[in-house]
Design an enzyme around this catalytic site. Structure first.
Site, PDB file in Angstrom:
ATOM      1  N   CYS A 131     -69.516 -22.876 102.431  1.00 11.46           N
ATOM      2  CA  CYS A 131     -69.357 -24.334 102.383  1.00 11.46           C
ATOM      3  C   CYS A 131     -69.224 -24.897 103.792  1.00 11.46           C
ATOM      4  O   CYS A 131     -68.144 -24.823 104.406  1.00 11.46           O
ATOM      5  CB  CYS A 131     -68.141 -24.708 101.538  1.00 11.46           C
ATOM      6  SG  CYS A 131     -67.808 -26.480 101.475  1.00 11.46           S
ATOM      7  N   CYS A 134     -66.652 -27.727 104.081  1.00 11.79           N
ATOM      8  CA  CYS A 134     -65.259 -27.274 104.089  1.00 11.79           C
ATOM      9  C   CYS A 134     -64.865 -26.700 105.441  1.00 11.79           C
ATOM     10  O   CYS A 134     -63.754 -26.937 105.929  1.00 11.79           O
ATOM     11  CB  CYS A 134     -65.045 -26.189 103.029  1.00 11.79           C
ATOM     12  SG  CYS A 134     -65.648 -26.602 101.387  1.00 11.79           S
ATOM     13  N   ASP A 135     -65.750 -25.924 106.051  1.00 14.35           N
ATOM     14  CA  ASP A 135     -65.355 -25.091 107.189  1.00 14.35           C
ATOM     15  C   ASP A 135     -66.076 -25.398 108.499  1.00 14.35           C
ATOM     16  O   ASP A 135     -65.751 -24.811 109.534  1.00 14.35           O
ATOM     17  CB  ASP A 135     -65.587 -23.610 106.845  1.00 14.35           C
ATOM     18  CG  ASP A 135     -64.787 -23.173 105.624  1.00 14.35           C
ATOM     19  OD1 ASP A 135     -63.668 -23.687 105.452  1.00 14.35           O
ATOM     20  OD2 ASP A 135     -65.279 -22.337 104.851  1.00 14.35           O
TER      21      ASP A 135
END
Length: 305
Positions: A131, A134-135
């Protein structure tokens, strides 16, 4: 006791909740994580009608969730673990209790497919990610690799250039299974380079990812590439482990339905990414959710007059 229980709250589940509740059914959605599914983790959605400038996946799914709540749908944050179909009503077993419903729609979606190479599991969360939204911010001015050749790999690769100093896209073929615009955006980005006809042999490091070993499929040559992160986009697999012993699935675990989204169990429907469908997009999931809810309402009207 509910009229309609929906398992999963991605685009299909949220749409089914809107239609079910608006149709006068006592509707509840079972969700083990946050509403929105994988769509909520997408940085930008450009191909959902009505948003000519695109919209963040989180923002779009948040509007779906609010609309379902406004129509009267309930949300139960529990994980479905099994079913009981022995009576006229159906039971959904969760990790906390048992719920009854007249009809069920399974919209549990899918999850990223793993590479299955040495180091992937070891460094999950320490350099291996599925992701970018997300990261990605953890890799400011660092070098990352993206694995895959579809829209997700290319679009998320472009997104990662907001943070990373260099993005290397690794694909096992020399042609991409992606939209022309996604490919052009990636090719025209100066921070992106490509390694084609190649696969990752291993992901290596001490406490976190430090390098990958890449194997060329044509000449079998190996090369080591220093990277701080590896983002994997090689497709998905259905979240159907809890359901497979109850329903007919294909070889890869996707639920089989007819054109009305009916499963092999009377009164149980499947919608969205969890079912065997040729296209998995927010737009198709929305259509699935609407149809499944309408068909569930018809089933309840016939069965429970």
């Amino acid at each position: 006791m509910y009229d309609l229980l929906i398992v999963g709250s991605g685009p299909a589940g949220l749409t089914a909740a809107i239609y079910g509740a608006r149709g006068g059914l006592k509707t509840a959605v079972l969700e083990s994580m946050m509403p929105g599914g994988q769509a909520a983790l997408t940085e930008k959605i450009d191909n959902y009608p009505g948003f000519p400038d695109g919209i963040s996946g989180y923002e779009l799914m948040n509007t779906f969730h609010r609309q379902a709540l406004n129509q009267g749908a309930e949300f139960l944050f529990e994980a479905a673990t099994g079913f009981d179909f022995t009576g006229d009503t159906k039971k959904v077993i969760t990790d906390k209790q048992v719920y009854e419903a007249k009809a069920i729609i399974i919209c549990a979606g899918s999850k990223p497919r793993f590479l299955g190479v040495p180091g992937e599991e070891k460094f999950h969360g320490r350099g291996v990610s599925y992701c970018a939204t997300c990261d990605g911010a953890f890799y400011k001015e660092k070098q990352v690799a993206v694995v895959g050749g579809g829209n997700a790999a290319l679009e998320e690769g472009v997104y990662l250039t907001k943070f990373a100093s260099k993005v290397t896209i690794i694909h096992r073929r020399d042609e991409f299974n992606a939209a022309h615009t996604a490919l052009e955006h990636a090719r025209n980005n100066p921070k992106i380079s490509f390694i084609l006809d190649s696969v990752i042999q291993s992901i290596e490091g001490t406490d976190k990812v430090e390098k990958i070993v890449v194997r060329n499929l044509k000449n079998e040559e190996l090369q080591e590439i220093n990277v701080d992160g590896v983002f994997i986009y090689i497709g998905s697999q259905p979240n159907s482990q809890f359901a497979r012993k109850y329903f007919t699935t294909n070889d890869t675990g996707y639920m089989m339905t007819d054109e009305f989204l009916r499963s092999n169990v009377d009164g149980v429907f499947a919608a969205g990414d969890i079912r065997n469908t040729p296209l998995r997009q927010v737009a198709t999931a929305v259509g699935d959710g609407a149809l499944a809810a309408v068909e569930a309402e018809k089933y309840i009207s016939r069965k429970f007059k």
